[in-house]
Design an enzyme around this catalytic site. Structure first.
Site, short mmCIF file in Angstrom:
data_model
loop_
_atom_site.label_atom_id
_atom_site.label_comp_id
_atom_site.label_asym_id
_atom_site.label_seq_id
_atom_site.Cartn_x
_atom_site.Cartn_y
_atom_site.Cartn_z
N HIS A 9 0.84 -1.20 0.00
CA HIS A 9 0.00 0.00 0.00
C HIS A 9 0.87 1.25 0.00
O HIS A 9 1.83 1.34 0.79
CB HIS A 9 -0.87 -0.05 1.26
CG HIS A 9 -1.86 1.04 1.40
ND1 HIS A 9 -2.10 1.68 2.60
CD2 HIS A 9 -2.71 1.61 0.52
CE1 HIS A 9 -3.05 2.59 2.45
NE2 HIS A 9 -3.43 2.58 1.19
N GLU A 36 0.59 -0.48 -4.76
CA GLU A 36 -0.46 0.53 -5.00
C GLU A 36 0.12 1.88 -4.65
O GLU A 36 0.93 2.00 -3.72
CB GLU A 36 -1.66 0.24 -4.10
CG GLU A 36 -2.84 1.20 -4.26
CD GLU A 36 -2.89 2.37 -3.29
OE1 GLU A 36 -3.87 3.13 -3.35
OE2 GLU A 36 -1.94 2.54 -2.47
N ASP A 38 -0.82 6.51 -5.02
CA ASP A 38 -1.82 7.54 -5.31
C ASP A 38 -1.22 8.57 -6.26
O ASP A 38 -0.08 9.01 -6.05
CB ASP A 38 -2.22 8.24 -4.01
CG ASP A 38 -2.64 7.25 -2.94
OD1 ASP A 38 -3.65 6.57 -3.14
OD2 ASP A 38 -1.92 7.14 -1.91
N HIS A 51 -0.73 11.35 -1.51
CA HIS A 51 -2.06 10.94 -1.05
C HIS A 51 -2.93 12.13 -0.68
O HIS A 51 -4.10 12.21 -1.05
CB HIS A 51 -1.91 10.02 0.17
CG HIS A 51 -3.22 9.57 0.76
ND1 HIS A 51 -3.93 10.34 1.66
CD2 HIS A 51 -3.96 8.46 0.56
CE1 HIS A 51 -5.03 9.70 2.00
NE2 HIS A 51 -5.08 8.55 1.35
N GLU A 111 -3.81 4.57 -8.13
CA GLU A 111 -5.08 5.14 -7.65
C GLU A 111 -5.13 6.60 -8.08
O GLU A 111 -4.30 7.42 -7.67
CB GLU A 111 -5.20 5.02 -6.13
CG GLU A 111 -6.57 5.56 -5.71
CD GLU A 111 -6.76 5.73 -4.22
OE1 GLU A 111 -6.09 5.07 -3.41
OE2 GLU A 111 -7.62 6.57 -3.88
#
Ligand code: G3P
Ligand code: MG
Length: 238
Positions: A9, A36, A38, A51, A111
């Site tokens: 993450h 993953e 952002d 993020h 993301e």
């Protein structure tokens, strides 16, 4: 659609500053096959890895990402707030991060994280960069961003992110043409996952930091879990 079982993450989970190239390298060293992170637009429309809409928490700098040109964001220190050992770690662009994923053989879930009011621009801006790479899934909580991403994404798979059970996940997936669902882990039960599996929709769960919870989710039929603790698994379990 291919999902690694264990997905680090925000690049390297808790083991490195979030959304940094150092995180990608740590994830790969642990044996992770997937990460993953952002992606948000700078003022001048360049997707960068971050993020929050503001810089304070992760960099100590002041201001909003959407107000900062990429040249200023590149000068931010994205490492020292996590630990002084990471001081000087850059705030990467999406293109840089995807190039490192390619070099390390990492599958990546990008993301799409729009600043308020920039949903469509962020979706299309991220897709235009990501389409040059393989082994990518685009995701977003924003249906508008996901729809905009479809225009620029070529054949890249897209996933809808959800943090509540609105009872109409399959309808929403159809509306945006997304192929997978990324769900807050606590929402997943045998009952809610069944229609998704029947429709052959891959489901991934966030954020799963205990092995027992991951085992519960895999038993339900989840394809992958996002975790801050990829060090809780051995390389051959990922
Ligand atoms: O993509 C899964 C997860 O990252 C969504 O939540 O807030 O950590 O981006 P957040
Ligand atoms: Mg995220």
């Amino acid at each position: 659609m291919r999902y690694p079982r264990i997905i680090a993450h925000r690049c390297g989970g808790a083991l490195a500053p979030e959304n940094t190239l150092a995180g990608l390298r740590i994830a790969a060293r642990l044996g992770c096959r997937g990460v993953e992170f952002d992606a948000m637009l700078s003022r001048d429309g360049i997707p960068v890895l971050i993020h929050d809409e503001r810089l304070e928490r992760t960099t100590g700098a002041q201001g909003a990402v959407a107000d900062s040109p990429v040249a200023d964001l590149r000068r931010c220190d994205a490492g020292a707030r996590h630990h002084p050992a990471f001081a000087g770690e850059s705030l990467p662009t999406l293109a840089e991060a995807l190039a490192v994923c390619r070099e390390l053989g990492l599958w990546a879930n990008v993301e799409i994280k729009p600043s308020v009011g920039r949903d469509a621009a962020t979706g299309s801006g991220v897709a235009l960069i990501a389409r040059e790479f393989d082994d990518i899934v685009l995701s977003s909580f924003s249906m508008e961003a996901l729809l905009a991403a479809a225009g620029g994404a070529g054949n890249l798979p897209r996933a809808l992110l959800v943090e509540s059970n609105s009872g109409d996940w399959l309808d929403k997936l159809r509306q945006v043409g997304a192929q997978a669902l990324h769900v807050a882990r606590h929402l997943l039960t045998a009952e809610v996952i069944r229609p998704l599996l029947d429709a052959e929709i891959p489901v991934a769960a966030y954020t799963v930091n205990r092995r027992e919870e991951a085992e519960r989710l895999f038993a339900l039929g989840v394809s992958g879990v996002f975790t801050d603790r990829p060090d809780h698994w051995l390389a051959d379990e990922m």
